[in-house]
Design a protein around this motif. Sequence first.
Motif, PDB file in Angstrom:
ATOM      1  N   ALA A  77     -39.758  52.958  -9.739  1.00 52.37           N
ATOM      2  CA  ALA A  77     -41.259  52.659 -10.344  1.00 52.37           C
ATOM      3  C   ALA A  77     -41.932  51.643  -9.265  1.00 52.37           C
ATOM      4  O   ALA A  77     -41.176  50.364  -8.833  1.00 52.37           O
ATOM      5  CB  ALA A  77     -41.218  52.264 -11.574  1.00 52.37           C
ATOM      6  N   LEU A  78     -43.123  51.875  -8.788  1.00 50.76           N
ATOM      7  CA  LEU A  78     -43.748  50.867  -8.065  1.00 50.76           C
ATOM      8  C   LEU A  78     -44.928  50.134  -8.732  1.00 50.76           C
ATOM      9  O   LEU A  78     -45.644  50.811  -9.429  1.00 50.76           O
ATOM     10  CB  LEU A  78     -44.350  51.319  -6.681  1.00 50.76           C
ATOM     11  N   ILE A  79     -44.792  48.870  -8.896  1.00 51.32           N
ATOM     12  CA  ILE A  79     -46.031  48.097  -9.526  1.00 51.32           C
ATOM     13  C   ILE A  79     -46.462  47.137  -8.572  1.00 51.32           C
ATOM     14  O   ILE A  79     -45.824  46.347  -8.298  1.00 51.32           O
ATOM     15  CB  ILE A  79     -45.203  47.356 -10.825  1.00 51.32           C
ATOM     16  N   SER A  80     -47.774  47.258  -8.482  1.00 57.38           N
ATOM     17  CA  SER A  80     -48.472  46.188  -7.571  1.00 57.38           C
ATOM     18  C   SER A  80     -49.007  45.249  -8.160  1.00 57.38           C
ATOM     19  O   SER A  80     -49.466  45.448  -9.652  1.00 57.38           O
ATOM     20  CB  SER A  80     -49.524  47.173  -6.727  1.00 57.38           C
ATOM     21  N   ALA A 129     -42.773  49.965 -20.943  1.00 54.88           N
ATOM     22  CA  ALA A 129     -43.015  51.621 -20.568  1.00 54.88           C
ATOM     23  C   ALA A 129     -42.004  52.197 -19.820  1.00 54.88           C
ATOM     24  O   ALA A 129     -41.978  53.377 -19.747  1.00 54.88           O
ATOM     25  CB  ALA A 129     -44.389  51.523 -19.797  1.00 54.88           C
ATOM     26  N   MET A 130     -41.612  51.383 -18.780  1.00 56.92           N
ATOM     27  CA  MET A 130     -40.642  51.989 -17.814  1.00 56.92           C
ATOM     28  C   MET A 130     -39.031  52.368 -18.711  1.00 56.92           C
ATOM     29  O   MET A 130     -38.544  53.396 -18.373  1.00 56.92           O
ATOM     30  CB  MET A 130     -40.047  50.922 -16.888  1.00 56.92           C
ATOM     31  N   LEU A 131     -38.863  51.530 -19.713  1.00 57.69           N
ATOM     32  CA  LEU A 131     -37.757  51.679 -20.625  1.00 57.69           C
ATOM     33  C   LEU A 131     -37.874  53.207 -21.465  1.00 57.69           C
ATOM     34  O   LEU A 131     -37.119  53.898 -21.820  1.00 57.69           O
ATOM     35  CB  LEU A 131     -37.291  50.619 -21.654  1.00 57.69           C
ATOM     36  N   ILE A 142     -37.532  56.104 -19.166  1.00 58.36           N
ATOM     37  CA  ILE A 142     -36.074  56.310 -18.795  1.00 58.36           C
ATOM     38  C   ILE A 142     -35.507  57.004 -20.111  1.00 58.36           C
ATOM     39  O   ILE A 142     -34.824  58.152 -20.058  1.00 58.36           O
ATOM     40  CB  ILE A 142     -35.467  54.995 -18.671  1.00 58.36           C
ATOM     41  N   ARG A 143     -35.762  56.445 -21.408  1.00 58.83           N
ATOM     42  CA  ARG A 143     -35.190  57.161 -22.454  1.00 58.83           C
ATOM     43  C   ARG A 143     -35.841  58.508 -22.735  1.00 58.83           C
ATOM     44  O   ARG A 143     -35.038  59.381 -23.150  1.00 58.83           O
ATOM     45  CB  ARG A 143     -35.654  56.297 -23.759  1.00 58.83           C
ATOM     46  N   ASP A 144     -36.907  58.632 -22.526  1.00 60.14           N
ATOM     47  CA  ASP A 144     -37.556  60.176 -22.659  1.00 60.14           C
ATOM     48  C   ASP A 144     -37.186  61.215 -21.698  1.00 60.14           C
ATOM     49  O   ASP A 144     -37.522  62.275 -22.147  1.00 60.14           O
ATOM     50  CB  ASP A 144     -38.989  60.126 -22.871  1.00 60.14           C
ATOM     51  N   ASN A 145     -36.728  60.593 -20.660  1.00 59.23           N
ATOM     52  CA  ASN A 145     -36.683  61.556 -19.605  1.00 59.23           C
ATOM     53  C   ASN A 145     -35.379  61.652 -19.077  1.00 59.23           C
ATOM     54  O   ASN A 145     -34.826  62.210 -17.962  1.00 59.23           O
ATOM     55  CB  ASN A 145     -37.700  61.231 -18.461  1.00 59.23           C
ATOM     56  N   ALA A 163     -29.009  51.770 -18.741  1.00 62.48           N
ATOM     57  CA  ALA A 163     -29.972  52.095 -17.844  1.00 62.48           C
ATOM     58  C   ALA A 163     -30.128  50.749 -16.952  1.00 62.48           C
ATOM     59  O   ALA A 163     -30.037  49.875 -18.124  1.00 62.48           O
ATOM     60  CB  ALA A 163     -31.108  52.598 -18.586  1.00 62.48           C
ATOM     61  N   THR A 164     -30.581  50.798 -15.959  1.00 60.53           N
ATOM     62  CA  THR A 164     -30.601  49.411 -15.120  1.00 60.53           C
ATOM     63  C   THR A 164     -31.757  49.383 -14.355  1.00 60.53           C
ATOM     64  O   THR A 164     -31.890  50.509 -13.848  1.00 60.53           O
ATOM     65  CB  THR A 164     -29.496  49.265 -14.131  1.00 60.53           C
ATOM     66  N   ILE A 165     -32.639  48.617 -14.500  1.00 58.83           N
ATOM     67  CA  ILE A 165     -33.788  48.172 -13.678  1.00 58.83           C
ATOM     68  C   ILE A 165     -33.898  46.946 -12.960  1.00 58.83           C
ATOM     69  O   ILE A 165     -33.156  45.980 -13.205  1.00 58.83           O
ATOM     70  CB  ILE A 165     -35.016  47.894 -14.594  1.00 58.83           C
ATOM     71  N   ILE A 166     -33.795  47.191 -11.477  1.00 63.05           N
ATOM     72  CA  ILE A 166     -34.031  46.063 -10.787  1.00 63.05           C
ATOM     73  C   ILE A 166     -35.308  46.293 -10.013  1.00 63.05           C
ATOM     74  O   ILE A 166     -35.732  47.076  -9.539  1.00 63.05           O
ATOM     75  CB  ILE A 166     -32.710  46.430  -9.623  1.00 63.05           C
ATOM     76  N   ALA A 167     -36.099  45.027  -9.996  1.00 62.18           N
ATOM     77  CA  ALA A 167     -37.377  44.942  -9.318  1.00 62.18           C
ATOM     78  C   ALA A 167     -37.028  44.294  -7.979  1.00 62.18           C
ATOM     79  O   ALA A 167     -36.493  43.178  -8.148  1.00 62.18           O
ATOM     80  CB  ALA A 167     -38.295  44.204 -10.221  1.00 62.18           C
ATOM     81  N   ARG A 168     -37.877  44.755  -6.904  1.00 63.27           N
ATOM     82  CA  ARG A 168     -37.769  43.942  -5.659  1.00 63.27           C
ATOM     83  C   ARG A 168     -39.087  43.804  -5.173  1.00 63.27           C
ATOM     84  O   ARG A 168     -39.991  44.441  -5.482  1.00 63.27           O
ATOM     85  CB  ARG A 168     -37.105  45.033  -4.526  1.00 63.27           C
TER      86      ARG A 168
END
Length: 78
Positions: free
Chosen positions: A2-5, A17-19, A22-25, A33-38
């Motif tokens: 996911a890209l968030i600007s 919203a991301m979680l 992930i849950r729904d899909n 589930a792991t989320i890492i933002a760069r």
Amino acid sequence: MALISGDEPVSTDALTAMLVAIRDNTSDVIETATIIARDAEDDDKIVDLSPAIAGLPNDITPLWDGGLTLSRVDLDKP
């Protein structure tokens, strides 16, 4: 991915919203589930998600050390 600007840190609403996505899909057999933002300009730099994590519901148990990991049990909570 996911890209968030934007100049602001990731919000709790965006993280939620991301979680939910992930849950729904994902299959129910996915255990975590792991989320890492760069940082968009320096992808070696990991964005601190702790302000967004702090706003998540109290009844989940997020693990984080630069990224956020949630168990399927927490993802499935309403």
